[in-house]
Design a protein around this motif. Structure first.
Motif, mmCIF file in Angstrom:
data_model
loop_
_atom_site.group_PDB
_atom_site.id
_atom_site.type_symbol
_atom_site.label_atom_id
_atom_site.label_comp_id
_atom_site.label_asym_id
_atom_site.label_seq_id
_atom_site.Cartn_x
_atom_site.Cartn_y
_atom_site.Cartn_z
ATOM 1 N N MET B 55 0.814 -1.216 0.000
ATOM 2 C CA MET B 55 0.000 0.000 0.000
ATOM 3 C C MET B 55 0.844 1.260 0.000
ATOM 4 O O MET B 55 0.302 2.367 -0.076
ATOM 5 C CB MET B 55 -0.905 0.026 1.233
ATOM 6 N N ARG B 85 -2.367 7.348 -4.409
ATOM 7 C CA ARG B 85 -3.642 7.635 -3.745
ATOM 8 C C ARG B 85 -4.824 7.175 -4.577
ATOM 9 O O ARG B 85 -5.866 6.814 -4.055
ATOM 10 C CB ARG B 85 -3.770 9.135 -3.486
ATOM 11 N N ARG B 88 -5.076 3.380 -3.822
ATOM 12 C CA ARG B 88 -5.532 3.061 -2.471
ATOM 13 C C ARG B 88 -7.032 3.281 -2.338
ATOM 14 O O ARG B 88 -7.536 4.340 -2.683
ATOM 15 C CB ARG B 88 -4.860 3.980 -1.448
ATOM 16 N N GLY B 89 -7.710 2.291 -1.809
ATOM 17 C CA GLY B 89 -9.135 2.453 -1.557
ATOM 18 C C GLY B 89 -9.956 2.262 -2.813
ATOM 19 O O GLY B 89 -11.158 2.043 -2.742
ATOM 20 N N MET B 94 -8.216 -2.083 2.087
ATOM 21 C CA MET B 94 -7.599 -2.759 3.212
ATOM 22 C C MET B 94 -8.571 -2.796 4.381
ATOM 23 O O MET B 94 -9.301 -1.840 4.627
ATOM 24 C CB MET B 94 -6.359 -1.944 3.602
#
Lengths: 306, 326
Positions: B55, B85, B88-89, B94
């Protein structure tokens, strides 16, 4: 009807009554009022103070700086409270009641603005210090240490003397010098909060740094900061009085509670009301802010209010 | 078929008093599309560092020194934070171990679930709120509309973990990294959460990287397993191979320390000793000091990952000597 009956069971088809029938849900305002009545006492005191300060010119019976010829006894002594001057007069024949109302204005102005300046500086430095740590943190914290180590009053006195005493210079001086405690508390809170998994989780969601700082961390540290600021308003009002008492605060003839106390002190043996009223006003104002601050702490804690 | 995630030669170090020391060294594994990979090992063996490296969320004293992390063919190591960024998500989500602290106490559940939708999909408040309610229903939370308006402290641990999963699922990630998702939950809730993850995985063709120290969870969930010890992969292979023919003495030790119904042993066996700390990592095999089969060769030279069968490797000299399990 779903509220009165539990759902009927899909296996037996039996309908059951609820063991605890729902009661009327009160509004949050009422719930808070019941749980923390002192917030409202404090809040009302603060509101009253604000009201008095804002409408001082409407509520005052006389010009606060006018020296009444009939405001002094024949021997030159101040007049005790009577029908005309409801809180008596001071040694220059001025109306204490009117001076008290205009003094509230000065005290509140200094208290609020000084605290806001401290809040802003302290929170900004505290967040930077706590979040980034390392060298930046060391520098900011050493400055904070110096600020805290130095006698505060002396510092403020020196700065006001340099700036020349006026209401705005007083609150600027108090505000610019009074952020150290806020910065420390904010830093400690940020250091605690930034380790929580929800901050990591926010990063894992792809949040930007400003979002993490201001939307994730800041709301989580605001409760103690708001309490601190509310209490600081009371303290800064006291500090303004101290400065005025020492003669470097508000300059005559402008009334402030501190200068009234300072002037009244010289004649208080035969005119004690000159100390009673401003002293009482100061005490109630500080008490109001303290009660409000304590109550807000509860209010901002989402766990407490049921 | 190329792998969804391919980690090769990954070495992540942390700054200590004695300079940068590697917490994980030369870690290799791949996750295929739709596959669940279990990463097993005791505390401190580098499981979480591996996931944080993927990550790119290492703390400031940690850095990836070597290796590559390819996600859908894209190199993540050294990727700019702005580009990372976006992943991520969105592509990689996570979920964390501690559901009690992974939710922000000052924001409502619905708002927190909608967060990544606002970040990645540009939805407004109204839309993200509606989507949040849908997601809550998806993860099996009753009264989803009401719960969306609650603060996290009103929910139990199992419910919060469901909310965490809802947050992770918001943008339909291709890879879900679950860092000990059931460790803090009690056993019945564990089963529910695992069921939920399995269901979502099947529905959405998502891959899961499941980090755990619970071999029961691994047996239930995973297609393949990576066993880590002291920052290195010591064994990897199909979940069946690992459970039926564990080869590395560490894996064998782990498996024999699980209580079994069939043979009622008097005492559970345990592995003596501790994981060596990274400051005093021995050369040679890192497990040698705790290994019942250790020889001088183990103390001197470190074995590489040796093939037991085609897709089953173990980092142990015993493979070399006998070709099969001890």
């Amino acid at each position: 009807m779903a509220h009165m009956m539990a759902d009927s069971s899909p296996t037996t088809g039996l309908k059951q009554r609820l063991a605890h029938p729902p009661t009327k849900v009160r509004s949050k305002f009422v719930r808070v009022l019941r749980a923390y009545p002192l917030v409202f006492v404090g809040g009302l005191m603060v509101l009253a103070l604000i009201f008095v300060a804002v409408f001082a010119d409407k509520l005052a019976t006389f010009n606060p700086n006018f020296q009444f010829a009939n405001g002094l006894a024949p021997d030159g002594a101040p007049l005790a409270p009577n029908h005309t001057f409801i809180m008596g007069t001071d040694d220059l024949g001025r109306d204490v009641y009117s001076r008290l109302l205009f003094g509230a204005r000065v005290s509140l102005e200094v208290g609020v603005f000084a605290s806001l300046i401290s809040l802003f500086i302290g929170t900004t430095l505290g967040i930077i210090s706590g979040y980034y740590g390392g060298f930046v943190d060391s520098v900011i914290m050493r400055i904070t240490d110096i600020m805290l180590a130095f006698p505060f009053i002396l510092f403020v006195v020196a700065l006001v003397a340099v700036l020349s005493p006026s209401i705005s210079n007083i609150f600027i001086a108090i505000g610019v010098l009074g952020w150290a405690v806020t910065a420390r508390i904010v830093r400690a809170e940020v250091m605690k909060v930034k380790e929580f998994e929800y901050v990591q989780a926010a990063r894992a969601l792809g949040s930007r740094q400003w979002r993490i700082l201001f939307k994730i961390i800041l709301p989580n540290i605001m409760a103690p900061v708001i309490v601190l600021t509310t209490l600081a308003i009371g303290n800064n009002m006291l500090l303004e009085s101290t400065l005025s008492y020492l003669g470097i605060g508000v300059q005559p003839p402008t009334a402030s509670w501190g200068s009234m106390l300072s002037e009244g002190q010289q004649v208080f043996e035969y005119a004690p009301w000159l100390l009673y009223y401003p002293g009482l006003a100061l005490m109630l104002a500080v008490l109001g802010f303290n009660l409000l601050g304590d109550g807000l702490r509860e209010l901002f804690n989402p766990r407490r209010v049921r | 078929m190329s792998a969804l995630l391919e980690v090769s030669g990954l070495t992540t170090s942390f700054l200590t008093a004695s300079g940068y020391l590697p917490a994980i060294e030369d870690v290799n594994f791949a996750i295929e599309k739709g596959e669940t990979l279990g990463i097993v090992g005791e505390s401190g063996c580098g499981k979480s560092v591996t996931s944080l490296s993927i990550m790119q969320l290492l703390s400031s004293n940690g850095k990836i020194q070597k290796g590559s992390i390819l996600f859908e063919g894209k190199q993540l190591v050294g990727l700019k934070d702005t580009s990372m960024r976006k992943i991520r998500g969105n592509d990689i989500a996570m979920i964390f171990q501690e559901p009690m602290t992974s939710l922000n106490p000052v924001h409502k559940i619905g708002k927190q679930i909608g967060e990544s939708l606002r970040i990645h999909r540009g939805l407004n408040k109204e839309q993200s709120k509606q989507k949040a309610v849908d997601l809550l229903k998806l993860v099996g939370i009753p009264r989803a509309e009401d719960i969306a308006d609650e603060y996290p402290h009103r929910l139990s641990g199992g419910m919060r973990q469901r909310v965490m999963i809802a947050i992770a699922m918001a943008c339909d990630p291709k890879l879900l990294i679950a860092d000990e998702p059931t460790t803090a939950l009690d056993v019945t809730i564990q089963a529910q959460i695992l069921d939920l993850m399995r269901k979502l995985k099947a529905e959405r063709e998502m891959s899961i990287m499941l980090i755990t120290h619970d071999l029961g969870v691994v047996a239930e969930m995973c297609d393949r397993v990576v066993v880590m010890y002291a920052g290195k992969v010591v064994e990897q292979g199909d979940v069946r191979d690992i459970f039926r023919k564990p080869t590395h003495p560490y894996t064998i030790g782990l498996l024999s320390s699980i209580p079994r119904l069939e043979d009622r042993q008097q005492r559970l066996s345990s592995i003596p000793g501790n994981v060596p700390s990274i400051e005093v990592m021995p050369a040679g095999c890192r497990f040698a000091s705790r290994c019942p089969h250790a020889t001088q060769r183990c103390a001197d030279d470190e074995p590489s990952l040796l093939s037991v069968t085609d897709n089953h490797q173990a980092r142990c000299w015993l493979v070399d000597e006998k070709g099969v399990a001890v």
